[in-house]
Design a protein around this motif. Structure first.
Motif, mmCIF file in Angstrom:
data_model
loop_
_atom_site.group_PDB
_atom_site.id
_atom_site.type_symbol
_atom_site.label_atom_id
_atom_site.label_comp_id
_atom_site.label_asym_id
_atom_site.label_seq_id
_atom_site.Cartn_x
_atom_site.Cartn_y
_atom_site.Cartn_z
ATOM 1 N N SER A 178 0.829 -1.208 0.000
ATOM 2 C CA SER A 178 0.000 0.000 0.000
ATOM 3 C C SER A 178 0.860 1.253 0.000
ATOM 4 O O SER A 178 0.570 2.229 -0.702
ATOM 5 C CB SER A 178 -0.928 -0.003 1.224
ATOM 6 O OG SER A 178 -1.862 -1.055 1.155
ATOM 7 N N ASN A 179 1.942 1.217 0.772
ATOM 8 C CA ASN A 179 2.843 2.370 0.813
ATOM 9 C C ASN A 179 3.572 2.577 -0.509
ATOM 10 O O ASN A 179 3.828 3.715 -0.915
ATOM 11 C CB ASN A 179 3.850 2.212 1.952
ATOM 12 C CG ASN A 179 3.315 2.690 3.288
ATOM 13 O OD1 ASN A 179 3.360 3.887 3.600
ATOM 14 N ND2 ASN A 179 2.779 1.771 4.076
ATOM 15 N N LEU A 180 3.908 1.491 -1.193
ATOM 16 C CA LEU A 180 4.547 1.627 -2.505
ATOM 17 C C LEU A 180 3.592 2.258 -3.515
ATOM 18 O O LEU A 180 3.993 3.104 -4.321
ATOM 19 C CB LEU A 180 5.022 0.264 -3.008
ATOM 20 C CG LEU A 180 6.256 -0.326 -2.313
ATOM 21 C CD1 LEU A 180 6.527 -1.735 -2.839
ATOM 22 C CD2 LEU A 180 7.481 0.561 -2.524
ATOM 23 N N TYR A 181 2.321 1.853 -3.473
ATOM 24 C CA TYR A 181 1.341 2.484 -4.356
ATOM 25 C C TYR A 181 1.181 3.970 -4.018
ATOM 26 O O TYR A 181 1.047 4.816 -4.911
ATOM 27 C CB TYR A 181 -0.008 1.775 -4.256
ATOM 28 C CG TYR A 181 -0.086 0.483 -5.029
ATOM 29 C CD1 TYR A 181 0.206 0.452 -6.395
ATOM 30 C CD2 TYR A 181 -0.462 -0.707 -4.399
ATOM 31 C CE1 TYR A 181 0.136 -0.739 -7.116
ATOM 32 C CE2 TYR A 181 -0.534 -1.904 -5.111
ATOM 33 C CZ TYR A 181 -0.232 -1.912 -6.468
ATOM 34 O OH TYR A 181 -0.295 -3.090 -7.176
ATOM 35 N N ALA A 182 1.214 4.278 -2.712
ATOM 36 C CA ALA A 182 1.114 5.681 -2.314
ATOM 37 C C ALA A 182 2.319 6.475 -2.809
ATOM 38 O O ALA A 182 2.181 7.617 -3.260
ATOM 39 C CB ALA A 182 0.990 5.785 -0.791
ATOM 40 N N CYS A 183 3.519 5.877 -2.738
ATOM 41 C CA CYS A 183 4.719 6.544 -3.265
ATOM 42 C C CYS A 183 4.593 6.796 -4.756
ATOM 43 O O CYS A 183 4.903 7.888 -5.251
ATOM 44 C CB CYS A 183 5.960 5.702 -2.986
ATOM 45 S SG CYS A 183 6.548 5.753 -1.285
ATOM 46 N N ALA A 184 4.143 5.767 -5.477
ATOM 47 C CA ALA A 184 3.984 5.924 -6.931
ATOM 48 C C ALA A 184 2.967 7.010 -7.243
ATOM 49 O O ALA A 184 3.175 7.833 -8.153
ATOM 50 C CB ALA A 184 3.557 4.589 -7.549
ATOM 51 N N ALA A 185 1.863 7.044 -6.482
ATOM 52 C CA ALA A 185 0.844 8.079 -6.696
ATOM 53 C C ALA A 185 1.402 9.461 -6.379
ATOM 54 O O ALA A 185 1.105 10.449 -7.070
ATOM 55 C CB ALA A 185 -0.377 7.792 -5.831
ATOM 56 N N GLY A 219 -5.117 3.513 -0.993
ATOM 57 C CA GLY A 219 -6.034 3.842 0.088
ATOM 58 C C GLY A 219 -5.603 5.041 0.910
ATOM 59 O O GLY A 219 -6.158 5.312 1.974
ATOM 60 N N ASP A 220 -4.628 5.808 0.427
ATOM 61 C CA ASP A 220 -4.063 6.942 1.162
ATOM 62 C C ASP A 220 -4.917 8.189 0.920
ATOM 63 O O ASP A 220 -4.968 8.731 -0.187
ATOM 64 C CB ASP A 220 -2.623 7.178 0.692
ATOM 65 C CG ASP A 220 -1.897 8.216 1.530
ATOM 66 O OD1 ASP A 220 -2.453 9.293 1.755
ATOM 67 O OD2 ASP A 220 -0.759 7.940 1.946
#
Length: 427
Positions: A178-185, A219-220
């Protein structure tokens, strides 16, 4: 070495030639500018920071340190209360070398995970996320120095891809993914903003679509807010206030705005600018007052993401009010907000300083003060005037309005000579 030691701060001090005593003196001076009172820090205070004995300085001290460094406190290795320390930052090095090293490390991890008969796949953890977040802080700092540059957009997009590549580089917990997706976003939203700032709206929309999908997977709430708030700003710059309202409302209706008044204030501040573009004087005044009330209620010690800490404050609120009142044709009020913004703008906000100065010149010219307007416009640095798309366009419009207002005036001659001689030297 002690795991709690603040290596990021030590590395930054070493790169910029600060001793503990000289950094304490610089922060004390910044505190005096911010609060009107001389700071009481000394070399032992900074040594406590470096040793990790003080992990999250008081709010005024953090603000002063951010003014001195041009970086948010989290990028300097400080940890907000309630959070555990992240892996210490590596010493700073050449940006291109760091980019090659990170890309090479990711490629090696992917190859190792895919190689038949190799050892167990690499374990992706929060240390990988922390490394990406430090790169994100660098992107934010670069944006506030230069803004709108294609190079910033491209670097941010590349880093978004690197964050996604890590998803396939090994095993990870759901929290890490989830944190990696948030970083990418986050990276993709920075690419989006750089494209907006550079008036490359087709590219901005493409970044927006990908950023929105990544944010949903993460989900961030904070990054969702950033993306939709950027979308509102994009449509406002495109002259589409109805779409701007709709996008900004998505951001404002996220529950993070009810939990944290700072997010609520930013949403209302951007609503102020949209109301101005829509020629709604009542809405402009009401949104500004609500944004002002919310920012005053916000607890400065609460944890917030690096991108918000880096730019949103009282100065940015006045900047958005300035934009609104210029659009409304209320030039005295616009000039008031311009002066308030410039008086509180943090030193690292170079792009914002150029934009605000240019808008101030427009407000002064519209009131018939040719000499002051010309002198103000000439304060915009030549590199911003030539390289930043938004600033360049506004200054061209300023010159056209000046010539139309008083074609034979000495102010026109002064401005013409300035653009011919001073700007030419930067090309």
């Amino acid at each position: 070495m002690d795991a709690t030691r603040n290596e990021a701060l030590e590395a930054w001090m070493g790169e910029h030639g600060y001793s503990s005593n000289s950094l304490a003196e610089a922060v004390n001076r910044a505190l005096e500018r911010l609060t009107g009172r001389t700071g009481g820090l000394d070399g032992s205070s900074v040594r406590d920071w470096k040793a990790g004995r003080v992990r999250w300085p008081k709010s005024a001290t953090r603000r002063a340190l951010e003014d001195v460094s041009g970086l948010p406190a989290t990028a300097l290795g400080f940890v907000p209360r309630g959070r555990t320390p992240s892996t210490p930052a590596a010493p700073q090095e050449d940006p291109d070398m760091k980019r090659r090293t990170l890309a090479g490390g990711i490629a090696a991890a992917v190859a190792a995970a895919a190689a038949p008969g190799s050892a167990a796949p690499r374990r992706i953890g929060m240390s990988d996320v922390d490394r990406l977040q430090r790169r994100f802080a660098e992107i934010i700092a670069s944006d506030h120095r230069h803004g709108g540059q294609l190079g910033i957009e491209q670097r941010a997009a590349e880093l978004a891809d690197e964050a996604l590549n890590l998803q396939n580089a090994g095993s990870a917990t759901q929290r890490v993914r989830s944190n990696l997706y948030a970083c990418a976003a986050s990276f993709r939203s920075s690419a989006m903003w750089a494209a907006i700032d550079g008036r490359r709206y087709a590219d901005a929309k493409a970044h927006m679509r990908e950023a929105q999908a990544l944010a949903e997977m993460s989900g961030d709430q904070a990054i969702k807010f950033r993306i939709w708030s950027h979308a509102g700003a994009m449509y406002r710059h495109m002259g589409r206030p109805a779409d701007a309202f709709a996008a900004n409302d998505v951001a404002r209706n996220l529950h993070i705005t009810r939990r944290d008044p700072m997010f609520a204030s930013l949403g209302l501040a951007r609503q102020t600018a949209i109301h101005g573009a829509a020629q709604d004087r009542t809405g402009t005044r009401r949104s500004f007052e609500q944004a002002q009330d919310a920012i005053q209620r916000a607890n400065p010690d609460d944890y917030r993401p690096v991108w918000l800490l880096a730019f949103y404050d009282q100065a940015e609120l006045h900047s958005l009010a300035l934009s609104a009142h210029l659009a409304l044709g209320d030039y005295p009020t616009a000039e008031y907000h311009a002066h308030r913004c410039l008086a509180t703008l943090r030193p690292h906000m170079r792009r914002s300083h150029a934009i605000t100065t240019t808008r101030l010149a427009h407000a002064q010219l519209a009131q018939g003060d040719l000499e002051s307007a010309t002198a103000t416009a000439m304060q915009v640095p030549a590199d911003a005037a030539m390289q930043h798309a938004r600033v360049s366009r506004m200054l061209q419009e300023f010159g056209a309005a000046l010539r139309a207002t008083a074609p034979r005036s000495s102010s026109v001659q002064t401005w013409t000579a300035h653009t011919r001689d001073d700007w030419k030297a930067t090309t």
